[in-house]
Design a protein around this motif. Structure first.
Motif, PDB file in Angstrom:
ATOM      1  N   THR A 240       2.421  62.387  22.740  1.00  0.00           N
ATOM      2  CA  THR A 240       1.238  62.853  22.396  1.00  0.00           C
ATOM      3  C   THR A 240       1.441  63.148  20.988  1.00  0.00           C
ATOM      4  O   THR A 240       0.839  62.979  19.990  1.00  0.00           O
ATOM      5  CB  THR A 240       0.321  63.680  23.259  1.00  0.00           C
ATOM      6  OG1 THR A 240       0.880  64.859  23.898  1.00  0.00           O
ATOM      7  CG2 THR A 240      -0.379  62.421  24.078  1.00  0.00           C
TER       8      THR A 240
ATOM      9  N   ARG B 159       3.147  61.160  18.889  1.00  0.00           N
ATOM     10  CA  ARG B 159       2.562  59.933  18.234  1.00  0.00           C
ATOM     11  C   ARG B 159       1.136  60.694  17.035  1.00  0.00           C
ATOM     12  O   ARG B 159       0.610  59.843  16.541  1.00  0.00           O
ATOM     13  CB  ARG B 159       1.282  59.533  19.641  1.00  0.00           C
ATOM     14  CG  ARG B 159       1.829  57.812  19.750  1.00  0.00           C
ATOM     15  CD  ARG B 159       1.360  57.512  20.928  1.00  0.00           C
ATOM     16  NE  ARG B 159       1.511  58.150  22.519  1.00  0.00           N
ATOM     17  CZ  ARG B 159       0.724  58.442  23.047  1.00  0.00           C
ATOM     18  NH1 ARG B 159      -0.377  57.840  23.045  1.00  0.00           N
ATOM     19  NH2 ARG B 159       1.143  58.923  24.385  1.00  0.00           N
ATOM     20  N   LEU B 160       0.902  61.388  17.957  1.00  0.00           N
ATOM     21  CA  LEU B 160      -0.387  62.219  16.382  1.00  0.00           C
ATOM     22  C   LEU B 160       0.821  62.292  15.044  1.00  0.00           C
ATOM     23  O   LEU B 160      -0.134  62.281  14.044  1.00  0.00           O
ATOM     24  CB  LEU B 160      -0.870  64.229  17.259  1.00  0.00           C
ATOM     25  CG  LEU B 160      -1.466  64.462  15.997  1.00  0.00           C
ATOM     26  CD1 LEU B 160      -2.948  63.775  16.541  1.00  0.00           C
ATOM     27  CD2 LEU B 160      -1.508  66.018  17.125  1.00  0.00           C
TER      28      LEU B 160
ATOM     29  N   ASN C 287       0.729  60.035  13.007  1.00  0.00           N
ATOM     30  CA  ASN C 287      -0.493  58.459  12.353  1.00  0.00           C
ATOM     31  C   ASN C 287      -0.556  58.875  11.593  1.00  0.00           C
ATOM     32  O   ASN C 287      -1.225  60.472  10.691  1.00  0.00           O
ATOM     33  CB  ASN C 287      -1.613  59.386  13.613  1.00  0.00           C
ATOM     34  CG  ASN C 287      -2.878  58.408  13.577  1.00  0.00           C
ATOM     35  OD1 ASN C 287      -2.862  57.423  12.692  1.00  0.00           O
ATOM     36  ND2 ASN C 287      -3.199  57.563  15.423  1.00  0.00           N
TER      37      ASN C 287
ATOM     38  N   GLU D 284      -3.831  62.187  22.170  1.00  0.00           N
ATOM     39  CA  GLU D 284      -3.904  62.776  20.685  1.00  0.00           C
ATOM     40  C   GLU D 284      -4.993  63.506  20.338  1.00  0.00           C
ATOM     41  O   GLU D 284      -4.648  64.442  19.694  1.00  0.00           O
ATOM     42  CB  GLU D 284      -3.955  61.307  19.972  1.00  0.00           C
ATOM     43  CG  GLU D 284      -2.874  60.678  19.375  1.00  0.00           C
ATOM     44  CD  GLU D 284      -3.330  59.566  20.643  1.00  0.00           C
ATOM     45  OE1 GLU D 284      -3.497  59.643  21.484  1.00  0.00           O
ATOM     46  OE2 GLU D 284      -2.491  58.410  20.361  1.00  0.00           O
TER      47      GLU D 284
END
Lengths: 276, 286
Positions: free
Chosen positions: A53, A56-57, A60, A236
């Motif tokens: 996570t 991904r955070l 982004n 997230e």
């Protein structure tokens, strides 16, 4: 005998309340912290660790952009409010007069006006009367209004005990007011200013209700989080909340270590220390 | 003479800043509340229509009363929790007092959105409490899922840190030798508390009350994400006028109502305070 028993009960019920309050305060934070680091994020007991996570955070671009904007907002509002609050505090303490009470009332008034009202009224003022579109500058200014009062209180607790005779002494020996300020006053009061800066930075960085109305389409971390929250909590968000929490805890730990080693005192007054 | 000039600059600049960016916006909100909005356009036609809507539209009165009750309960509960907590820190914190208080301030500095997210992790249908209950085979607690109780718990969670900090500061500045004096003259601990500690810290307690009451009164986030269909509060309804419905003028009128209620509460609190009784020695020390 009865007296000691009562005292015993009183002591432990106080400590129990304290412990339960900490639990209440930190349980949700620890829970989402575990969830952020865990594959089974809905109910992370026992956690199966992963850093996905966070990956991904940080990958982004929306969150990156929002982080940059929040940073600008935080630094701008904190600098502005700390400087203004320092000036106001010095003015209040050094030049007490008939109007001091009036000024003080104006300076602390933003504390007693809800954030959402500051946001909405600034939106009306900017949008309707000045016809300015939402932008970062007006968001910084509106946040600084709210942060100003907090900065004032933090600096005032530090300055209230400041010994102004030091300044007078410097001036007696021929220093100009400017030189006195930079060579005597500032080196002694900077911890208070730093404390105010840190606290107001964190407040403006995390602010939703003021920034939201004044930013237009510019994303900040709280507004992105708010948007995501509306469409159901995603892992997230847990990661984001955990990251911000970790940074805040780290900052306060640094402050604490500085205090423990005696570098700064943050208005702590050992002469009042006393066992009741 | 020169000192006076410097003083008026030091005080004048922040005062101008606040006048321009705090007082003027509030005034413009008052002005807007007397206009009206039609199809997202603001029409400058002075009338009391917005206030008439707020006074007669049953929903708005309900929202306001609900918000008032909610803010009162939340502030009272916060003070009930904050007093023993700050007292315990003062009595048993020793040299780590400040650390204990800072530990209370950490959640306050995390921002409302992230804390509401954390609270959903505790209270929601998939949250910690109901997760544990269901894992043990029990039925989930219905009253903490999207109800007014959940909103209230959320608001206590959001604003407890500030109340604790204020009461702690008040107790820190309170001279505990006064209690010893009372005890030497034969007062029981309870009596010493009621007659010395409580009145001398009333100022801090009331400030804590106000600093909790006012944001609770206009809370927008917690009721939206924790409260249920019957949990709409005034602040949340007001925020909707500026978002979804686009009726700015009505929203401004709601803002004015909230502002007036807050000022009324502060004035009511202010009249109960005698600064000299709290050991306040005046501004400045010259």
């Amino acid at each position: 005998m009865r007296r000691t028993l009562i005292r015993f009960i009183a002591k432990y019920s106080l400590l129990l309340t304290l412990a339960i309050s900490y639990l209440f305060l930190y349980l949700p934070i620890v829970h989402i912290g575990l969830a952020a680091f865990s594959k089974n994020f809905n109910f992370p007991y026992p956690p199966r660790w992963t850093l996905d996570t966070f990956g991904r955070l940080f990958a982004n671009s929306l969150y990156q952009n929002a982080f940059g904007n929040s940073l600008v907002l935080g630094i701008g509002a904190a600098t502005l409010s700390t400087l203004l609050a320092a000036a106001a505090t010095l003015g209040l303490i050094r030049n007490p007069g008939r109007r001091t009470r009036l000024y003080l009332a104006l300076f602390v008034a933003p504390l007693f006006v809800a954030e959402v009202l500051i946001g909405i009224s600034s939106l009306i003022f900017n949008g309707l009367f000045l016809e300015i579109q939402g932008n970062l500058v007006s968001a910084v200014l509106a946040n600084a209004v709210h942060c100003f009062s907090y900065a004032l209180l933090i600096i005032a607790t530090q300055l209230y005990r400041y010994d102004w005779r030091l300044d007078d002494a410097a001036m007696v020996f021929g220093a100009s007011p400017m030189r006195t300020f930079f060579e005597v006053t500032l080196p002694l009061i900077w911890p208070g200013l730093l404390g105010a800066f840190i606290v107001t930075f964190i407040m403006a960085f995390n602010n939703l209700e003021i920034s939201f109305y004044l930013l237009g389409a510019t994303p900040t971390l709280p507004s992105v989080a708010w948007g995501a929250l509306r469409y159901g909590v995603k892992p997230e968000l847990y990661a984001l909340a955990t990251a911000v929490n970790l940074v805040v805890v780290l900052g306060l730990m640094v402050m604490f270590v500085l205090m423990l080693t005696g570098k700064v005192t943050f208005g702590h007054r050992p002469e009042r220390e006393r066992a009741v | 003479m020169r000192g006076r000039l410097a003083g008026s600059i030091l005080l004048g600049v922040p005062a101008l800043f606040l006048a321009a960016l705090f007082v003027l916006p509030l005034l413009s909100m008052v002005v807007l509340s007397f206009w009206r909005t039609e199809n997202y356009h603001i029409i400058q036609d002075w009338n009391l229509g917005n206030y008439w809507t707020l006074a007669t539209g049953g929903a708005y009165v309900t929202f306001l009363i609900r918000s008032l009750v909610m803010a009162l309960i939340v502030s009272a509960v916060s003070i009930l929790i904050a007093w023993p907590v700050s007292y315990a820190i003062i009595l048993y914190g020793g040299r780590y007092r400040l650390l204990f208080t800072l530990a209370f301030a950490v959640p306050f500095l995390t921002g409302e959105v992230l804390r509401v997210i954390a609270l959903q992790g505790l209270l929601g249908p998939l949250g910690l409490i109901n997760g544990v209950l269901m894992a043990m085979g029990a039925a989930p607690l219905r009253f903490i899922m999207y109800t007014n109780v959940a909103s209230a718990i959320g608001l206590v969670y959001l604003y407890l840190p500030i109340v604790v900090t204020v009461i702690y500061l008040s107790l820190l500045n309170f001279d505990p030798r006064l209690i010893d004096a009372a005890k030497i003259f034969g007062a029981s601990p309870l009596r010493a508390f009621i007659e010395v500690t409580w009145p001398l810290n009333l100022f801090g307690t009331l400030i804590g009350f106000a600093l909790c009451f006012i944001p609770c009164l206009s809370a927008t986030l917690a009721p939206r994400f924790l409260g249920g269909p019957n949990g709409t509060l005034y602040g949340m309804a007001m925020a909707q006028q500026f978002g979804e419905s686009g009726t700015w003028a009505l929203g401004a009128a709601m803002g004015v109502v909230l502002f007036i209620v807050s000022v009324a509460v502060i004035v009511a609190i202010g009249t109960r305070i005698d600064l000299r009784r709290t050991g306040f020695t005046g501004l400045g020390r010259s």
